[in-house]
Enzyme design. Structure first.
Site, short mmCIF file in Angstrom:
data_model
loop_
_atom_site.label_atom_id
_atom_site.label_comp_id
_atom_site.label_asym_id
_atom_site.label_seq_id
_atom_site.Cartn_x
_atom_site.Cartn_y
_atom_site.Cartn_z
N ASP A 54 -1.88 -2.53 -8.12
CA ASP A 54 -1.26 -2.06 -6.88
C ASP A 54 -0.93 -3.29 -6.03
O ASP A 54 -1.85 -3.96 -5.52
CB ASP A 54 -2.30 -1.18 -6.17
N ASP B 292 -4.96 -1.30 -3.90
CA ASP B 292 -5.25 -2.23 -2.81
C ASP B 292 -6.27 -1.61 -1.86
O ASP B 292 -6.77 -2.27 -0.95
CB ASP B 292 -3.97 -2.70 -2.10
N SER B 293 -6.64 -0.34 -2.14
CA SER B 293 -7.77 0.26 -1.44
C SER B 293 -9.05 -0.52 -1.70
O SER B 293 -10.06 -0.30 -1.03
CB SER B 293 -7.95 1.73 -1.86
N LYS C 240 2.24 -0.96 -9.16
CA LYS C 240 2.64 0.07 -8.19
C LYS C 240 3.10 -0.64 -6.92
O LYS C 240 2.45 -1.60 -6.49
CB LYS C 240 1.48 1.02 -7.87
N GLU D 15 1.77 10.71 -1.48
CA GLU D 15 0.49 10.73 -0.74
C GLU D 15 0.63 11.48 0.58
O GLU D 15 1.53 11.19 1.39
CB GLU D 15 0.02 9.28 -0.50
N GLU E 45 4.18 0.20 -2.91
CA GLU E 45 4.41 1.13 -1.81
C GLU E 45 5.90 1.03 -1.49
O GLU E 45 6.40 -0.06 -1.18
CB GLU E 45 3.52 0.80 -0.62
O1 KIV Z 1 -4.71 1.83 -3.10
C1 KIV Z 1 -4.90 2.97 -3.54
O2 KIV Z 1 -6.02 3.36 -3.88
C2 KIV Z 1 -3.75 3.87 -3.64
C3 KIV Z 1 -4.02 5.28 -4.03
C4 KIV Z 1 -4.59 5.99 -2.89
C5 KIV Z 1 -2.82 5.97 -4.58
O3 KIV Z 1 -2.66 3.48 -3.39
#
Ligand code: KIV
Length: 269
Positions: free
Chosen positions: A82, A43-44, A112, A180, A114
């Site tokens: 994510d 989600d980055s 993934k 992290e 959080e």
């Molecule tokens: O969103 C992302 O890129 C992440 C990584 C930093 C693990 O969650």
């Protein structure tokens, strides 16, 4: 060729696992061809590609679109979607549908989340339904308004809680755990306590694998994470290419005869 099971069952003598983010097909193809084990459609993407100043605005549709682009380009790596802020955790059925969509419609192999106390039972349910889950503890940027973006688990109480949650997610069936921005000795302790692999980002050298954001790795980020390392200078290369185009057009050097064609038979009078 890595699989969820080969990642989950990684032995202590196997090489460290590698994971990078990717958000588009050409980048994912390059990462995959390099033999990186896992590609995270993070989600980055909100910060790196969509112009948001945090990950909070990223929508399920946006993440799904980027996940599809990545999955279509990848042959070997395990693609992990994510899940965006509030796409899981508020309502179980909706969370399951959103996660399932990434596998069913977009070609991801896993999601993934959080993680926190609220994701233990959801992880269990997703795994029961056949949706592999990668957990994520320590700095969880979707909690930026509560925790900021600084180091986490820096006192005994927080470190003990992180270890407890790591064990709870392993017990619930997560196949791996991202750690992290936590102290290296806390990450080492968690890694020692778990059978599933830990994937560190700003968590020291003793995790079972490492993950970074692709923009930081290739030297594209304007504001890279403090624990990241640039292994290239893509920003510099892009700046040189764009300036080269601009100057060549202004100087009348581009397009040259080799970039143009003429149809001799046309009557243009
Ligand atoms: O969103 C992302 O890129 C992440 C990584 C930093 C693990 O969650």
């Amino acid at each position: 060729m890595p699989t969820i099971r080969s990642i989950r069952d990684r032995g202590p003598d196997d090489p460290p696992l590698t994971m990078l983010t990717a958000y588009d097909a050409p980048t994912a193809g390059i990462v995959d061809a390099a033999g990186v084990d896992m590609i995270l459609v993070g989600d980055s993407v909100g910060n790196t590609a969509l112009g948001y100043d945090s990950t909070l605005p990223v929508t399920v549709d946006e993440l799904a679109s980027h996940t599809g682009a990545v999955a279509r380009a990848v042959e070997d790596a395990v693609v992990i979607a994510d899940m965006p802020f509030l796409s899981y955790g508020a309502d179980e059925a909706e969370g399951i549908r959103n996660c399932g969509r990434m596998l069913k419609e977009e070609g991801a192999a896993a999601v993934k989340l959080e993680s926190g106390p609220h994701t233990v039972e959801l992880t269990r349910r997703l795994v029961e339904l056949g949706i592999p889950v990668q957990a994520h503890l320590g700095l969880t940027p979707q909690r930026v308004n509560q925790l900021g973006l600084g180091r986490q688990a820096t006192d005994d109480e927080q470190a003990a809680e992180l270890l407890r949650l790591a064990e709870a997610h392993e017990e619930a069936g997560a196949f791996s755990l991202v750690l992290e921005h936590i102290p290296a000795n806390v990450a080492a302790r968690v890694t020692e306590a778990l059978d599933i692999p830990t994937i560190g980002i700003g968590a020291g050298p003793d995790c079972d694998g490492q993950v970074l954001v692709i923009d930081d790795v290739i030297g594209l980020s304007e504001d890279p994470a403090p624990f990241s390392k640039a292994f290239g200078d893509v920003r510099g290369e892009m700046e040189r290419a764009v300036a080269g185009f601009r100057d060549a057009v202004r100087d009348g050097e581009y397009p040259g005869p080799e970039h143009s064609h003429v149809e001799d038979d046309l009557d243009l009078d």
